[in-house]
Design a protein around this motif. Structure first.
Motif, PDB file in Angstrom:
ATOM      1  N   UNK A  97       0.747  -4.902  -3.804  1.00 58.38           N
ATOM      2  CA  UNK A  97       0.114  -4.891  -2.486  1.00 58.38           C
ATOM      3  C   UNK A  97      -0.715  -6.156  -2.263  1.00 58.38           C
ATOM      4  N   UNK A  98      -1.349  -6.647  -3.310  1.00 59.11           N
ATOM      5  CA  UNK A  98      -2.244  -7.794  -3.171  1.00 59.11           C
ATOM      6  C   UNK A  98      -1.504  -9.124  -3.065  1.00 59.11           C
ATOM      7  N   UNK A  99      -0.225  -9.153  -3.413  1.00 59.57           N
ATOM      8  CA  UNK A  99       0.504 -10.430  -3.339  1.00 59.57           C
ATOM      9  C   UNK A  99       1.153 -10.663  -1.979  1.00 59.57           C
ATOM     10  N   UNK A 100       1.043  -9.690  -1.071  1.00 59.52           N
ATOM     11  CA  UNK A 100       1.582  -9.866   0.274  1.00 59.52           C
ATOM     12  C   UNK A 100       0.802 -10.964   1.000  1.00 59.52           C
ATOM     13  N   UNK A 101       1.444 -11.721   1.904  1.00 62.17           N
ATOM     14  CA  UNK A 101       0.681 -12.677   2.726  1.00 62.17           C
ATOM     15  C   UNK A 101      -0.375 -11.914   3.524  1.00 62.17           C
ATOM     16  N   UNK A 102      -1.596 -12.420   3.573  1.00 66.01           N
ATOM     17  CA  UNK A 102      -2.662 -11.651   4.203  1.00 66.01           C
ATOM     18  C   UNK A 102      -3.805 -12.526   4.693  1.00 66.01           C
ATOM     19  N   UNK A 103      -4.501 -12.002   5.694  1.00 69.92           N
ATOM     20  CA  UNK A 103      -5.873 -12.379   6.007  1.00 69.92           C
ATOM     21  C   UNK A 103      -6.698 -11.138   5.690  1.00 69.92           C
ATOM     22  N   UNK A 104      -8.004 -11.308   5.597  1.00 71.11           N
ATOM     23  CA  UNK A 104      -8.879 -10.173   5.323  1.00 71.11           C
ATOM     24  C   UNK A 104      -9.813  -9.933   6.499  1.00 71.11           C
ATOM     25  N   UNK A 105     -10.088  -8.675   6.774  1.00 77.30           N
ATOM     26  CA  UNK A 105     -11.096  -8.269   7.746  1.00 77.30           C
ATOM     27  C   UNK A 105     -12.046  -7.355   6.996  1.00 77.30           C
ATOM     28  N   UNK A 106     -13.311  -7.780   6.866  1.00 77.92           N
ATOM     29  CA  UNK A 106     -14.249  -7.079   5.997  1.00 77.92           C
ATOM     30  C   UNK A 106     -15.575  -6.824   6.689  1.00 77.92           C
ATOM     31  N   UNK A 107     -16.216  -5.720   6.332  1.00 74.11           N
ATOM     32  CA  UNK A 107     -17.593  -5.492   6.714  1.00 74.11           C
ATOM     33  C   UNK A 107     -18.519  -6.299   5.823  1.00 74.11           C
ATOM     34  N   UNK A 108     -19.775  -6.366   6.203  1.00 71.71           N
ATOM     35  CA  UNK A 108     -20.722  -7.218   5.465  1.00 71.71           C
ATOM     36  C   UNK A 108     -20.858  -6.836   3.999  1.00 71.71           C
ATOM     37  N   UNK A 109     -21.050  -5.555   3.716  1.00 71.62           N
ATOM     38  CA  UNK A 109     -21.263  -5.141   2.319  1.00 71.62           C
ATOM     39  C   UNK A 109     -20.065  -5.491   1.450  1.00 71.62           C
ATOM     40  N   UNK A 110     -18.876  -5.166   1.934  1.00 74.39           N
ATOM     41  CA  UNK A 110     -17.673  -5.467   1.144  1.00 74.39           C
ATOM     42  C   UNK A 110     -17.502  -6.967   0.980  1.00 74.39           C
ATOM     43  N   UNK A 111     -17.775  -7.728   2.050  1.00 70.19           N
ATOM     44  CA  UNK A 111     -17.671  -9.187   1.934  1.00 70.19           C
ATOM     45  C   UNK A 111     -18.616  -9.709   0.858  1.00 70.19           C
TER      46      UNK A 111
END
Length: 198
Positions: free
Chosen positions: A51-65
């Motif tokens: 799952x992690x090797x797929x092409x991606x951007x990330x959308x994160x909340x502050x704590x997770x970031x």
């Protein structure tokens, strides 16, 4: 159009809080941080790596970031491409980071995320980010759910569907079960809820 994909570790009773360690998120007196660890085996690691090797951007909340930014820059070998990926961070309190390719979003977050989905680029993965996920669900912005469902109940903690969601149907498109009983189930948004009678 880019998809928003929510990847979440959850318990049988829907808790998503602090799956990775005791100090990850102790808010509201949560005492069970690290509940995934006893079930995480080589099989689970392979599924996650896929799952992690797929092409991606990330959308994160502050704590997770903040958790990611304190760990991943020093461990990029475990997640190739994470530093080069664009990281969209929803926060009203932080506006910059030394971690490259981090873009901060505030104000009308829903409108801005809708615009992101219309842009050309890789799909957008959401990890953790419990409060942000609630916003995405309430505004029908989740295209896929990649869930890891662990055979444990906690009775307390932040839940994936804590604040509800709009009615929607989903289609299971991929699933597997680890030897330790973790169900990996991936669902695609399939439109409105259909009803009937027997």
């Amino acid at each position: 159009m880019r998809k928003i994909i929510v990847l979440s570790f959850i318990t049988l009773d829907g808790v998503m809080q602090a799956p990775g360690g005791p100090e990850e998120d102790t808010s509201n007196g949560f005492e069970y941080g690290g509940w995934t660890v006893p079930y995480f085996d080589e099989f689970a690691g392979k599924v996650m790596a896929e799952q992690m090797k797929q092409p991606f951007s990330l959308l994160l909340g502050r704590k997770t970031f903040e958790i990611f930014a304190s760990y991943w820059p020093q461990h990029e070998g475990e997640w190739p491409g994470i530093t080069k990926s664009t990281k969209y961070v929803v926060s009203n309190t932080i506006k910059k980071s030394e971690w490259s390719n981090s873009i901060f979003i505030n104000g009308d977050v829903v409108m801005k995320i809708k615009k992101l989905k219309q842009e050309i680029g890789p799909d957008i993965q959401v990890h953790g980010s419990g409060d942000l996920v609630q916003t995405l669900l309430k505004h029908n912005l989740v295209d896929e759910l990649w869930l890891k469902i662990f055979p444990v109940t906690l009775g307390e903690g932040k839940r994936l569907f804590a604040e509800g969601t709009i009615p929607a149907s989903f289609t299971l498109f991929k699933s597997t079960v680890s030897p330790s009983g973790v169900l990996f189930a991936s669902y695609k948004h399939a439109g409105e809820v259909k009803t009937g009678s027997f």
